[in-house]
Design a protein around this motif. Structure first.
Motif, PDB file in Angstrom:
ATOM      1  N   TYR A  77      -6.071   5.125   8.194  1.00 13.27           N
ATOM      2  CA  TYR A  77      -4.825   5.185   8.824  1.00 13.27           C
ATOM      3  C   TYR A  77      -4.129   6.308   8.008  1.00 13.27           C
ATOM      4  O   TYR A  77      -3.454   7.022   8.757  1.00 13.27           O
ATOM      5  CB  TYR A  77      -3.991   3.675   9.054  1.00 13.27           C
ATOM      6  N   GLN A  78      -3.861   5.952   6.895  1.00 17.34           N
ATOM      7  CA  GLN A  78      -3.049   7.006   6.013  1.00 17.34           C
ATOM      8  C   GLN A  78      -3.492   8.423   6.156  1.00 17.34           C
ATOM      9  O   GLN A  78      -2.646   8.971   6.366  1.00 17.34           O
ATOM     10  CB  GLN A  78      -2.952   6.286   4.466  1.00 17.34           C
ATOM     11  N   ASP A  94       3.988  -2.218   7.819  1.00 20.29           N
ATOM     12  CA  ASP A  94       4.218  -0.883   8.530  1.00 20.29           C
ATOM     13  C   ASP A  94       3.680  -1.121   9.973  1.00 20.29           C
ATOM     14  O   ASP A  94       4.260  -0.366  10.766  1.00 20.29           O
ATOM     15  CB  ASP A  94       3.296   0.298   7.786  1.00 20.29           C
ATOM     16  N   HIS A 127      -2.498   9.784   8.994  1.00 15.84           N
ATOM     17  CA  HIS A 127      -1.126   9.867   9.443  1.00 15.84           C
ATOM     18  C   HIS A 127      -0.291  10.942   8.523  1.00 15.84           C
ATOM     19  O   HIS A 127       0.708  11.531   8.840  1.00 15.84           O
ATOM     20  CB  HIS A 127      -0.353   8.401   9.059  1.00 15.84           C
ATOM     21  N   GLN A 128      -1.090  11.379   7.322  1.00 10.10           N
ATOM     22  CA  GLN A 128      -0.517  12.006   6.407  1.00 10.10           C
ATOM     23  C   GLN A 128      -1.258  13.453   6.262  1.00 10.10           C
ATOM     24  O   GLN A 128      -0.672  14.421   6.081  1.00 10.10           O
ATOM     25  CB  GLN A 128      -0.420  11.560   4.784  1.00 10.10           C
ATOM     26  N   LEU A 146       3.909   4.877   5.687  1.00  2.59           N
ATOM     27  CA  LEU A 146       3.071   4.330   4.966  1.00  2.59           C
ATOM     28  C   LEU A 146       2.275   5.487   4.362  1.00  2.59           C
ATOM     29  O   LEU A 146       1.661   6.204   4.831  1.00  2.59           O
ATOM     30  CB  LEU A 146       2.096   3.230   5.681  1.00  2.59           C
ATOM     31  N   SER A 199       0.703  -2.318   4.493  1.00  7.95           N
ATOM     32  CA  SER A 199      -0.096  -1.734   5.553  1.00  7.95           C
ATOM     33  C   SER A 199       0.338  -2.716   6.804  1.00  7.95           C
ATOM     34  O   SER A 199       0.453  -2.154   7.870  1.00  7.95           O
ATOM     35  CB  SER A 199      -1.569  -1.608   5.462  1.00  7.95           C
ATOM     36  N   ARG A 242       5.513  -0.824  13.951  1.00  8.16           N
ATOM     37  CA  ARG A 242       5.275   0.105  15.165  1.00  8.16           C
ATOM     38  C   ARG A 242       4.581  -0.487  16.238  1.00  8.16           C
ATOM     39  O   ARG A 242       4.631  -0.304  17.437  1.00  8.16           O
ATOM     40  CB  ARG A 242       4.057   1.193  14.665  1.00  8.16           C
TER      41      ARG A 242
END
Lengths: 289, 172
Positions: free
Chosen positions: A104-105, B120, A108-109, B63, B117, B124
């Motif tokens: 996920y991170q 976050d 997302h980043q 996050l 996590s 959403r």
């Protein structure tokens, strides 16, 4: 734990400001999401004197339609690309590739620009951009340069960008079915990934572009696979023969081999995932060009 | 993203609603700077952007793994660590209570990052599916629990939080 990054850190406000900084004497690296670069700095793979942070330059972010294709700003993150209806409709393999990104991170980043500049064999976007016939746009002291994906990925740890240039966007042409698939290691990185783009007329393949990442140290096209497909129908037998041809496209002497997978394992994955990528591309919706 | 700045020796941040000035050493990451200032719930797991133990919620970016963020880039930002989950009276967040009740934490090292996590995700998606929770935890490595209890705990917390059900569904 400190002093892992360069001492000097600059936030740039515009592309022109970045180019000015890149033209200086300092050895400078660009940072955006940090997901490609920062681990390399910590490992000492790169040791620049200065970081220039471009994450505040909003002009480098976003997805739009342009000149019969899709334009994606360098700072656009994987999750935005994966969620974009425009990308899904016109460049499906890239939507699938960015949707596959690790966790996920990172999704997302991490940005498409960083992914293509580092072009690690573990990354997802490179094979998709290469198969889709993408163009990478950079800006430097002499203005704008448009580089074909084929010339962009030119060697291990090497892309066609010059040290005084900034990747600003990528452009993907319309007009084909496409698909992407990969197999991943425990950390979520790809081991081998394959993307395919098929120009079709009814059930017939007019031309094909197929690219693999994770076989050689940089993404490559598979010309024998493409030849096997061109002019034929999209049936199981043809896809199987095309996947077999992948074994002749990849020189066994130059296969990536590491603790995750040795060369022989990778070669088997290339064949299997080549066939699956072709299946995905053949069932994907055709795009009107 | 105000003006350019070079090699500042401190940054101003707002950590869990409290303004704080963080000393930063040249070339250090946000994780390292936070820990030196005593914010030890921000764990140093892998130090290379894989395990999620150093997760924080960083301003509008959401996050983030703080081990990948140059500390110098955070001037003026809001930072939330796991302590930010407590309410004004210091009571645990429903997420934390569910983790405790369901045995979703064992050694605990990964837990601040996992909780963030989960938090976050719930910002959403107030009614996450099991798959959405697994996806949200894809960037956290836990060597003890096998994640099952963590997924159940996040789902249970989601059900307890306001707005988890359509508004017409009665009183709370």
């Amino acid at each position: 734990m400190s002093n892992q990054l360069p001492v000097e850190y600059v936030e740039a406000e515009s592309v022109d400001a970045v180019l000015e900084l890149l033209a200086g004497d300092s050895e400078t690296r660009i940072v955006a999401g940090g997901y490609s670069l920062v681990p390399r700095l910590k490992d000492g793979i790169e040791t620049p004197d200065r970081l220039v942070d471009i994450s505040g330059i909003d002009a480098l972010r976003g997805i739009s339609r342009q000149d019969g294709g899709t334009r994606i700003g360098a700072l656009t993150t994987h999750d935005r690309i994966a969620a974009s209806a425009t990308v899904r409709d016109h460049a499906r393999a890239l939507a699938e590739a960015t949707d596959s990104v690790g966790d996920y991170q990172a999704k997302h980043q991490g940005t498409i620009g960083g992914n293509l500049v580092v072009a690690d064999p573990k990354y997802d976007a490179p094979a998709a951009v290469l198969a889709l016939g993408g163009t990478i746009v950079v800006r430097g002291p002499n203005g704008r340069r448009r580089i074909d994906a084929e010339e962009w990925f030119c060697g291990p740890d090497e892309t066609a960008i010059e040290p005084d240039e900034l990747l600003t966007e990528i452009a993907i042409p319309d007009g084909a079915r496409s698909g992407y698939i990969r197999t991943s290691e425990y950390s979520g990185y790809a081991i081998v990934s394959v993307a395919a783009r098929l120009e079709t007329d009814g059930g017939l393949v007019e031309s094909a572009r197929v690219a693999v990442n994770g076989a050689k140290p940089y993404p490559i096209r598979l010309p024998r696979v493409e030849e096997t497909l061109a002019g034929g129908t999209l049936d199981d037998e043809r896809r199987a023969r095309a996947a077999d041809a992948a074994l002749r496209d990849v020189d066994p002497g130059t296969l990536v081999a590491n603790e995750v997978a040795d060369g022989r394992h990778r070669l088997g994955l290339v064949r299997s995932y080549c066939q699956q990528a072709l299946e995905r591309a053949s069932v994907s919706p055709a795009v009107d060009s | 993203m105000s003006q350019e700045k070079k090699s500042a020796d401190s940054i101003r941040v707002c950590i869990n609603g409290e303004r704080e000035r963080l000393d930063i050493e040249p070339g250090e990451t946000l994780m390292s700077s936070l820990r030196r200032a005593g914010h030890y719930s921000v764990k140093n797991g892998c130090d290379e952007g894989v395990c999620g133990a150093c997760n924080v919620i960083l301003g509008e970016e959401g996050l983030t793994r703080s081990c990948l963020v140059p500390a110098a880039s955070c001037d003026g930002d809001d930072v939330m660590t796991v302590e930010g989950l407590l309410d004004d009276d210091g009571r645990l967040h429903p997420l934390q209570e569910e983790f405790l009740d369901r045995g979703a934490a064992q050694c605990g090292y990964c837990i601040p990052g996992v909780l963030l996590s989960g938090y976050d995700l719930l910002q959403r998606d107030t009614v996450p599916t099991e798959e959405a929770i697994a996806d949200a935890l894809s960037g956290n490595i836990c060597r003890c629990t096998g994640y099952v209890q963590q997924i159940e705990a996040i789902q249970a917390a989601a059900e307890r939080l306001p707005d988890a059900e359509p508004a017409a569904e009665g009183e709370h």
